[in-house]
Write a protein that holds these residues in place. Sequence first.
Motif, PDB file in Angstrom:
ATOM      1  N   VAL A 165     134.173  52.782  52.579  1.00 29.69           N
ATOM      2  CA  VAL A 165     132.990  52.831  52.592  1.00 29.69           C
ATOM      3  C   VAL A 165     132.921  54.876  52.911  1.00 29.69           C
ATOM      4  O   VAL A 165     131.987  54.928  53.728  1.00 29.69           O
ATOM      5  CB  VAL A 165     132.988  52.453  53.989  1.00 29.69           C
ATOM      6  CG1 VAL A 165     131.994  51.917  53.444  1.00 29.69           C
ATOM      7  CG2 VAL A 165     133.317  52.547  55.328  1.00 29.69           C
ATOM      8  N   GLN A 176     140.747  52.330  67.934  1.00 29.62           N
ATOM      9  CA  GLN A 176     140.235  53.182  66.767  1.00 29.62           C
ATOM     10  C   GLN A 176     139.105  54.256  66.945  1.00 29.62           C
ATOM     11  O   GLN A 176     138.747  54.866  66.659  1.00 29.62           O
ATOM     12  CB  GLN A 176     139.898  52.348  65.553  1.00 29.62           C
ATOM     13  CG  GLN A 176     138.827  52.762  64.705  1.00 29.62           C
ATOM     14  CD  GLN A 176     138.103  51.611  64.272  1.00 29.62           C
ATOM     15  OE1 GLN A 176     138.113  50.369  63.937  1.00 29.62           O
ATOM     16  NE2 GLN A 176     136.984  52.363  63.326  1.00 29.62           N
ATOM     17  N   ASN A 187     128.657  55.327  52.799  1.00 32.12           N
ATOM     18  CA  ASN A 187     127.225  54.376  53.726  1.00 32.12           C
ATOM     19  C   ASN A 187     126.151  54.374  53.505  1.00 32.12           C
ATOM     20  O   ASN A 187     126.014  56.523  54.397  1.00 32.12           O
ATOM     21  CB  ASN A 187     127.329  53.460  55.219  1.00 32.12           C
ATOM     22  CG  ASN A 187     128.735  52.307  54.610  1.00 32.12           C
ATOM     23  OD1 ASN A 187     129.031  51.845  53.810  1.00 32.12           O
ATOM     24  ND2 ASN A 187     129.505  52.407  55.766  1.00 32.12           N
ATOM     25  N   GLU A 195     138.250  56.725  60.688  1.00 31.61           N
ATOM     26  CA  GLU A 195     136.755  56.237  60.520  1.00 31.61           C
ATOM     27  C   GLU A 195     136.509  56.222  59.451  1.00 31.61           C
ATOM     28  O   GLU A 195     136.315  56.713  58.931  1.00 31.61           O
ATOM     29  CB  GLU A 195     135.879  57.299  61.248  1.00 31.61           C
ATOM     30  CG  GLU A 195     134.739  56.528  61.893  1.00 31.61           C
ATOM     31  CD  GLU A 195     134.504  54.632  63.084  1.00 31.61           C
ATOM     32  OE1 GLU A 195     134.459  54.141  62.245  1.00 31.61           O
ATOM     33  OE2 GLU A 195     134.218  55.512  63.938  1.00 31.61           O
ATOM     34  N   PRO A 196     136.041  54.637  58.892  1.00 35.71           N
ATOM     35  CA  PRO A 196     135.976  54.338  57.484  1.00 35.71           C
ATOM     36  C   PRO A 196     135.032  55.123  57.143  1.00 35.71           C
ATOM     37  O   PRO A 196     134.716  55.843  55.643  1.00 35.71           O
ATOM     38  CB  PRO A 196     135.965  52.790  57.159  1.00 35.71           C
ATOM     39  CG  PRO A 196     137.347  52.469  58.114  1.00 35.71           C
ATOM     40  CD  PRO A 196     137.121  53.414  59.385  1.00 35.71           C
ATOM     41  N   ASN A 230     137.015  48.280  56.763  1.00 36.62           N
ATOM     42  CA  ASN A 230     138.650  48.586  57.408  1.00 36.62           C
ATOM     43  C   ASN A 230     139.461  47.847  57.333  1.00 36.62           C
ATOM     44  O   ASN A 230     139.578  46.879  57.244  1.00 36.62           O
ATOM     45  CB  ASN A 230     137.192  48.195  59.070  1.00 36.62           C
ATOM     46  CG  ASN A 230     138.357  49.029  60.651  1.00 36.62           C
ATOM     47  OD1 ASN A 230     139.690  49.154  59.568  1.00 36.62           O
ATOM     48  ND2 ASN A 230     137.960  48.580  61.137  1.00 36.62           N
TER      49      ASN A 230
HETATM   50  C1  GLC Z   1     133.702  48.977  59.701  1.00 35.31           C
HETATM   51  C2  GLC Z   1     133.915  50.596  60.069  1.00 35.31           C
HETATM   52  C3  GLC Z   1     132.977  51.550  59.822  1.00 35.31           C
HETATM   53  C4  GLC Z   1     132.334  51.636  59.264  1.00 35.31           C
HETATM   54  C5  GLC Z   1     131.804  50.039  59.213  1.00 35.31           C
HETATM   55  C6  GLC Z   1     130.278  49.505  57.527  1.00 35.31           C
HETATM   56  O1  GLC Z   1     133.240  49.351  61.574  1.00 35.31           O
HETATM   57  O2  GLC Z   1     135.188  51.115  61.095  1.00 35.31           O
HETATM   58  O3  GLC Z   1     133.693  52.835  60.385  1.00 35.31           O
HETATM   59  O4  GLC Z   1     130.993  52.039  58.934  1.00 35.31           O
HETATM   60  O5  GLC Z   1     132.548  49.217  59.808  1.00 35.31           O
HETATM   61  O6  GLC Z   1     131.239  50.118  56.768  1.00 35.31           O
END
Ligand code: GLC
Length: 591
Positions: free
Chosen positions: A321, A413, A354, A486-487, A260
Amino acid sequence: MVQSRAFAKAGTHVGRHRQHRTVEAVFVPVSRLSFRQKQRAPKPFVPRASDGIATYFGESKLADRHSAATEASSAETTHVHGDRDTINATYNIVFVTAEVAPWSKTGGLGDVCGSLPPALAARGHRVMVVAPRYAEYDVTPVDQGPKKSIACHGTEIGFYLHQSKGVDWVFVDHPSYPRPGGIYADQYGVYGDNQYRYTLLCLAALEAPLQLEVNGSVYGDDCVFIANDWHAAMVPVYLAAKYRPGGVYQDARAILAIHNLRHQGVFAPKTFVEYGLPAGWNGAVEWQYPPHQRQGAYEEEGRAVNTLKGGISTADRIVTVSPGYAWEIQTPEGGWGMESMLTSRAYALNGVLNGIDTQEWNPSTDKHIVKNYSISNFSRGKAENKAALQKELSLPERPEVPLIGFIGRLDYQKGADLVLGAVPWLLEQDVQLVCLGTGDVSLESGMRWMENTYPDRARGWVGFNVPMSHKITAAADLLLMPSRFEPCGLNQLYAMAYGTAPVAHATGGLRDTVLPFNPWEGTGTGWTFTPCTVEAFISILGNALETFREHSDSFRALQQRGMQIDFTWDKAASEYETIFGWAKMDAPYCK
Ligand code: GLC
């Protein structure tokens, strides 16, 4: 032929670099170029079917030419590095993180650092995770031996080692970690010594592989560090500024993993000394806000030190990610001020999506839900979970009504305000809405307002409750994810695995993972909308609800497609391996 296990398995998310390698392999003698040179080399012309040349060669022959060249390239690349096979290699991997589930977690970072390391260990790597010991974790009797104490950053720290899932979990013991409040903050705000606490973590993590004996041997100084988010971003800085000049860690590489970008670890300029860096290293962390964004004291004139910038400017490679987020953070809209720096390092920046922990999130084994189910009986399984949740929450027990879920922090967010903004339209219809989360006080009040106004249709559970998050995921027909950014996002992945259709803002990892429903082609796993406004959200929700009500076969097929997607960590782990190989075959970025 020496075929690259990592390259053979690497998925499309690291595809940009893969293509470079494949294409150049046809025309450029890769053995004579460093990896960075290879990336700078001009792209040769590769005939494609659309160029009309394929009719002459025949498409299959072109494909043959390509694969033969790729094999040659793999063999050549492996040969270049002789005794150090950077492609089939196994690595000593050291994760550095402020959170690791199940011991410490405020969000997805904790989940990732609890799941990715075992996936890498299962692929044959030696993996250590270094995290603070925020409490006396109950991991005995598997704790290996007594605490080991060492001097570090002018204080004494201890290492506790716990071994499970093939991973060496190392908890750093120091009086600054345990707190009565949360990990980073309590009701009075963020802790004033966070810069110190995470500086110490980075230095501890750099000492652990050198000093901590695990199963009779230290990891040694040939490691790949994965420094997660700003808390660990000083690892590559210290490698370059303190360790390599002393002759240690010459073969080590550091990868900065950005979960993030919004959180950067920014502190007053006078705190530069806290990092304990040698003179001349100010440039790695110094940060100047433009006048309209000035922060800190008036006399600082917008000057600051920025910990994450230190990592971005010194890491050997940067991973984020999802591929979508890797692109977004290079734009002014998604870069949080770092876009130019990230663009300048684009050649070393990749997005790896991820995975999800399928032991924790699996509808056929989930211990939190009343009825386990799989793709073969999901309609019945979800119906039973829906009825149970309606009963538990005292909502009318009606199978035909669409049950909509929202799980997430109530903040900017996650777009909880968009959910509340859609409520007057949404809850005038025959639907049920169940929200779970904590966060901003005003949004929490909004949830209570919603429940009071629509007692037969809405529940706003203010709090965080793991079993309830599983129950909602299993019971809901639709899951709302209107995140502004949202990463990666994990809830949409859990939702799809449970046959629940996400309705998400098309951003970052959400856009990468939620394939929009296409009724004509019978494809897609959910609905996405853009721009991120209440109007666009309502409009797409209308489509989703209509599909649920009027086209139940299409809706079922969409659920099935979601359940079939492979979101296991093994795929991500193989992509990380590819990136380790790239990091190792280059000289250190910052010596
Ligand atoms: C952070 C990001 C989310 C991601 C997570 C794990 O919390 O906001 O989007 O899934 O990290 O990488």
